[in-house]
Design an enzyme around this catalytic site. Structure first.
Site, PDB file in Angstrom:
ATOM      1  N   ASP A   1      11.496   6.318  -5.387  1.00 50.74           N
ATOM      2  CA  ASP A   1      10.211   5.031  -5.344  1.00 50.74           C
ATOM      3  C   ASP A   1      11.156   4.387  -5.684  1.00 50.74           C
ATOM      4  O   ASP A   1      10.674   3.182  -6.317  1.00 50.74           O
ATOM      5  CB  ASP A   1       9.126   5.148  -6.323  1.00 50.74           C
ATOM      6  CG  ASP A   1       8.399   4.122  -6.039  1.00 50.74           C
ATOM      7  OD1 ASP A   1       8.032   3.431  -4.839  1.00 50.74           O
ATOM      8  OD2 ASP A   1       7.376   3.219  -7.475  1.00 50.74           O
TER       9      ASP A   1
ATOM     10  N   GLY B   1       0.609  -1.761   0.532  1.00 49.71           N
ATOM     11  CA  GLY B   1      -0.003   0.124   0.177  1.00 49.71           C
ATOM     12  C   GLY B   1       1.171   1.640  -0.109  1.00 49.71           C
ATOM     13  O   GLY B   1       0.326   2.799   0.509  1.00 49.71           O
TER      14      GLY B   1
END
Lengths: 553, 268
Positions: free
Chosen positions: A321, A210
Site C-alpha cells: 500500500d 478509491g
C-alpha cells in the site's frame, strides 16, 4: 491577543540570522496599509498562475506555484523575528472530521475548504466570512479515510473543488454560487474526490480516489468554463496497450492506481506530472501478478492532450500500500556539475528519488527513512526486493508501515538552501494477506496491517534532503509521528506541525527550532503563507481550526 | 406460526446442502486451530457476519427473538464446543433447525473469520487455577504490590492502576508480567532521567511526551514538566521499574495473584 512566547526558542534566533544564502532574491513586497473598504479580489488569469511566484502575497494554488515547491518568497517573517509570531485570527470548521485543507489567498480574500465538501471565502486579514458554499452529499459515500477536502483551484473568477461524491464543481469566487457540477465517476462504484484540482491553461486537471475499492484510476481534464470533459488518461492501460500485460487476466479492471493528490506542471515542457496510488487489492498481490503499471508511479502527460510522455514506477507490483501519492516537486538543480531539470520525490516506500523531469530518467535514489524491504535501487531506480517481505497469513514485519515513510502531506523545497524538507516516519508494521472477493462499491483490500508496538516506540522527523546526493543534511525529531505538510520561506524558515498539535518554525539551514505553539488538536494539513497590506501571515489548520499568525506591527 | 414456517423452509435448505456436499469430505480440509485471528480477521469476519448471519442473529450478534436466532455475543455457544465446533456449525449448519450454514462453497478463511469475529465479542471463560482470595491477600500484604499499584482507589501511583486489569490482560499475559515485567512496557511506564545545567537529576515515570516537552511523576509522586529545548537534557529508559517475581514468589503464589488480578473487571 498575545500568546505566550517561548523564551529559550527566542534565544536560538541569534544563531546565524540572515546568513549569506541568497541564490534567489526575495521578491519585494510593499509595506502598505490596505485602504479601508478598497476592492479586494481580482480575477486570476492563466498568466498569473504561471508567474505565481512573482506575487508572493497571494497563494494561488494548492502548493503555491506550478512547480509545487511550497516555497513562499515572503521574507518579513525570518529567523530574527519568528519567535515574536502572534495569533491574528482563527476560523472554526463546523463539521468535525479530518481537516486537510490548504487555503488559497487572492488579493486579500482567502478560500478555505472544509469537511465534508464545503468552501468558505473570508477576509484574509480578519478571517471574517464573505460567503460559504455547502455541497449536498448523498448518504452512501464510499470513502476510506475520513470526510476531507484538501483545497480549491482557481482560474479567472471560478473556483474548482472536488467533492466526496466524486463530482467536480465550479463556484463563483465572488459569491459562492454554483456555476457547474460534473459527475466525474459514480460514487457507488467506490469513487470519491478529495484533492485540490490543478489548472493548466484553460482546463481543470483533476484526479480520483478509491484505491481501497478496486476502482480503475484515471486523470481527467475539464474545460474550465463549461465543465466538459476534454481528456481522460487511465492510470491502468486497457487491453489495447502492451502495458496491460503487466496485470494478470482481468485484474487490471479492479487495479486501483488512483490519483488522489494534486500534481504539478512545467509550462516550458508542457508536461503535467501526477502521482498514482496503490494497485488493488492493496495487500494481496497474488491476484494481480506483474508490475501493475502504472500504479505507484509518476506520470508525465502532455498538457494539451493528456497523452503520456513518460512514466516512472517507484514500486513495481506493490503489496504494501505504498501509493506514490506525493507532490511532484519541480526544481532546477546542479547534479554532478551539470544543471538538471529535476523532479524531487520522497516516496512512501522509504526511498528518495531525483528524476530528470524532461525524460523521466532516474538520476539518483537513497533511503531517507527506515526500510527493510529492499536492498536498494538498481541503476534504473528499480527496487531490489529482499526475500520474505511479502504479506503473509500470520503477518510479516516490514518497514515502512502501510501509511509510509512519508505520505500525501506536501514537502517543501527552498531554492535558497537547495534542500527538500520532508516529513518522515521510521515505523514498521505486520502485513497480512487475505483472500477477498471484489464486490463493486465495497472495500477491496486483500489483507491488512497491524503496528506491533505503541507509536511512541518509533521515530519521526522533518528531514532536510540534498537532492544532488540524496543525503539527509539534518533532521528535527518529532514525538510521536506527524501528518503535516511543510512550508519553506525566503525568511529561511521551515514551518510544519506535529500530530500532537504543535505548530512550529525551524531554521531552514540547521533545523534548529525557533518558535512553537501548542494548539492542541490533531494535524492533517499543510501550512501556507501570504500577505495583506504588506504584512506577512502564516496559516495552519490544527484540529478543526484554521489559525493565522503574524507579527505585531 | 411464523417460526414454524421458517423452520420448515430452512429444513429444506439444510437437506439440499447435505445432498450437495458430503459432510465428512468438507470437514477434513478444516484445520484444528483458527489460523485467522488478527484484527484484520475481526474486521473481515464482521463484514461476512453482517452479510450472511445478521438477518437471524441481529446486526450486533445479540440475537433476533423475532426469528429465533440466538445471542452469539456471550462467548457461550449451546451447539458448539471450541473454535473447530463453531467452524463446523457456521459452515454446515445444525440439522433440523433454522441454522442452515454457509455451505461448502464458503472459503475456510471466511468461516474462520466469522469465528474470530464472534470470539471478539466476548472472551472465552478461563479458569486460572488459583485462589483470587489468596491472591488478594498477597497483593495487599506480603508481596507489596499495592505500594505501586492502585485497585479501586487503594494503593500507589508508580505502576498502572489495576482496577480493571482483567478486561485487558489474559491470565497467561498476567503470569508473564509477574516474572518478566520488561517484556512489554507501555511508553507511559518508561523512565525519564532529566539532567539540569548543574548536573542535578530528576527521575520519573514518563506520563507524556511530545515534540517539545515531557511530563513525569517522580518517586515521591510529584508531577513535573520539562522543555526539551531548555537547559535540561533528558534520557529515556524503556525498562520497567517493576521487579520480576520469579524468585521471590512461588508458582502457587503467582497463580493466586493472577487469579485475583484476572477477577478485576468492570461489571458487565
Amino acid at each position: 491577543m498575545t500568546l505566550p512566547r517561548n523564551s529559550p526558542a527566542r534565544l536560538r534566533t541569534t544563531l546565524a540570522a540572515a546568513a549569506a544564502l541568497a541564490t534567489t532574491a526575495a521578491a519585494p513586497l510593499q509595506a502598505q496599509s490596505p485602504a479601508e473598504g478598497a476592492p479586494m479580489f481580482t480575477p486570476v488569469t492563466w498568466e498569473r498562475l504561471v508567474d505565481a511566484a512573482d506575487e508572493p502575497h497571494n497563494w494561488l494554488m494548492y502548493n503555491g506555484t506550478l512547480d509545487s515547491q511550497r516555497f513562499s518568497r515572503l521574507d518579513h517573517i525570518d529567523r530574527s523575528n519568528v519567535a515574536d509570531l502572534e495569533l491574528k485570527w482563527a476560523h472554526h470548521i463546523p463539521r468535525l472530521d479530518r481537516a486537510e485543507t490548504t487555503p488559497l489567498v487572492v488579493d486579500g480574500v482567502m478560500f478555505i475548504t472544509e469537511s465534508p465538501s464545503n468552501v468558505v471565502a473570508v477576509d484574509a486579514a480578519t478571517g471574517r466570512p464573505f460567503w460559504r458554499y455547502d455541497h449536498p452529499l448523498p448518504d452512501d459515500l464510499r470513502i476510506c479515510c475520513g470526510r476531507n477536502n484538501r483545497g480549491v483551484a482557481i482560474l479567472d473568477e471560478l473556483l474548482f473543488m472536488s467533492t466526496l461524491d466524486a463530482h467536480l464543481v465550479a463556484i463563483d469566487a465572488r459569491t459562492g454560487s454554483l456555476v457547474w457540477n460534473r459527475e466525474v465517476a459514480d460514487h457507488r462504484g467506490g469513487y470519491s474526490k478529495t484533492a485540490a484540482p490543478l489548472v493548466v491553461k484553460d482546463r481543470v486537471v483533476t484526479g480520483i480516489a478509491g484505491g481501497e475499492f478496486g476502482i480503475r484510476g484515471f486523470l481527467d481534464a475539464y474545460d474550465a468554463r463549461t465543465g466538459e470533459l476534454e481528456w481522460r488518461t487511465y492510470t491502468i492501460p486497457g487491453p489495447d496497450h502492451p502495458d496491460n500485460l503487466t496485470w494478470a487476466g482481468d485484474s487490471w479492471r479492479t487495479g486501483g492506481s488512483p490519483t488522489w493528490i494534486t500534481g504539478s506542471y512545467d509550462p516550458e515542457l508542457n508536461l503535467v506530472y501526477w502521482g498514482t496510488g496503490n494497485p488493488g487489492p492493496d495487500w494481496n498481490g497474488e491476484v494481480r501478478p506483474g508490475d501493475n503499471l502504472y500504479s505507484d508511479s509518476v506520470l508525465a502527460l502532455d498538457g494539451d492532450t493528456g497523452e503520456m510522455s513518460w512514466y516512472f514506477q517507484f514500486t513495481p507490483h506493490d503489496i504494501h500500500d505504498w501509493d506514490a501519492i506525493q507532490i511532484p516537486v519541480l526544481a532546477d538543480i546542479e547534479l554532478a556539475g551539470e544543471p538538471r531539470q529535476a523532479m524531487l520525490w520522497a516516496n512512501r516506500n522509504g526511498f528518495y528519488y531525483t528524476l530528470d523531469r524532461a525524460t523521466g530518467e532516474f538520476l539518483l535514489g537513497e533511503a531517507f527513512a527506515h526500510q527493510t524491504w529492499a536492498e536498494g535501487l538498481d541503476s534504473n531506480g528499480r527496487p531490489i526486493r529482499r526475500p520474505n517481505t511479502s504479506p503473509s497469513r500470520t503477518g510479516t514485519l516490514v518497514a515502512p508501515i502501510a501509511g509510509g515513510a512519508t505520505n500525501w502531506w506536501s514537502p517543501a523545497y527552498s531554492p535558497r538552501t537547495g534542500l527538500l524538507y520532508v516529513n518522515a516516519f521510521d515505523g514498521e508494521a505486520l502485513f497480512f494477506i487475505r483472500d477477498e472477493e471484489y464486490v463493486e462499491g465495497d472495500t477491496y483490500l486483500g489483507g491488512g496491517t497491524e503496528t506491533p508496538l505503541p507509536i511512541d516506540h518509533y521515530h519521526s522527523a522533518i528531514r532536510a534532503i540534498d537532492p544532488a546526493t540524496g543525503d539527509v543534511r539534518w533532521e528535527f525529531p518529532m514525538t510521536p509521528r506527524s501528518r503535516a505538510g511543510v512550508l519553506a520561506t525566503a525568511g529561511d524558515l521551515v514551518f510544519s506541525a506535529s500530530v500532537d498539535g504543535y505548530f512550529y518554525a525551524l531554521d531552514a539551514e540547521s533545523g534548529a527550532p525557533l518558535w512553537q505553539i501548542s494548539l492542541g488538536g490533531r494535524v492533517n494539513a499543510s501550512p501556507m503563507s501570504y500577505a495583506v497590506g504588506g504584512r506577512q501571515f502564516v496559516t495552519m489548520t490544527i484540529g478543526n481550526t484554521l489559525y493565522t499568525f503574524g507579527l505585531d506591527e | 406460526m411464523r417460526r414454524t414456517t421458517i423452520a420448515h423452509l430452512s429444513g429444506i435448505a439444510v437437506l439440499m446442502a447435505v445432498a450437495a456436499v458430503p459432510w465428512h469430505a468438507a470437514a477434513q480440509a478444516q484445520e484444528s486451530e483458527n489460523p485467522f485471528t488478527s484484527r484484520i480477521d475481526v474486521r473481515m469476519g464482521r463484514q461476512s457476519y453482517q452479510a450472511q448471519c445478521s438477518t437471524c442473529h441481529g446486526i450486533n450478534a445479540t440475537g433476533n427473538p423475532e426469528v429465533g436466532g440466538p445471542d452469539l455475543s456471550t462467548g457461550q455457544f449451546q451447539r458448539a464446543d471450541g473454535d473447530p465446533g463453531l467452524f463446523r456449525v457456521i459452515r454446515d449448519g445444525i440439522d433440523g433447525t433454522a441454522m442452515i450454514g454457509l455451505g461448502a462453497d464458503a472459503t475456510e478463511q471466511s468461516v474462520w473469520q466469522i469465528v474470530t469475529f464472534l470470539r471478539s465479542l466476548a472472551p472465552a471463560g478461563v479458569d486460572t487455577g488459583g485462589s483470587a482470595a489468596a491472591g488478594r491477600a498477597l497483593f495487599a500484604g506480603e508481596s507489596d504490590c499495592a505500594r505501586c499499584h492502585m485497585v479501586n482507589g487503594d494503593g500507589g501511583r508508580l505502576g498502572p492502576d489495576l482496577s480493571f486489569v482483567g478486561d485487558r490482560r489474559t491470565p497467561a499475559e498476567l503470569a508473564s508480567d509477574l516474572v518478566d515485567p520488561d517484556a512489554e512496557v507501555l511508553p507511559r511506564w518508561w523512565t525519564i532521567t532529566a539532567t539540569g545545567p548543574g548536573g542535578e537529576t530528576v527521575e520519573g515515570l514518563r506520563m507524556s511526551e511530545d515534540t517539545f516537552t515531557y511530563r513525569i511523576m517522580d518517586a515521591d509522586e510529584n508531577l513535573r514538566a520539562f522543555s526539551k529545548y531548555g537547559d535540561w537534557s533528558y534520557e529515556r529508559t524503556r525498562a520497567s521499574t517493576m521487579p520480576g517475581y520469579a524468585a521471590t514468589l512461588t508458582v502457587q503464589e503467582r497463580t493466586d495473584i493472577v487469579a485475583y488480578l484476572y477477577s478485576l473487571r468492570r461489571d458487565r
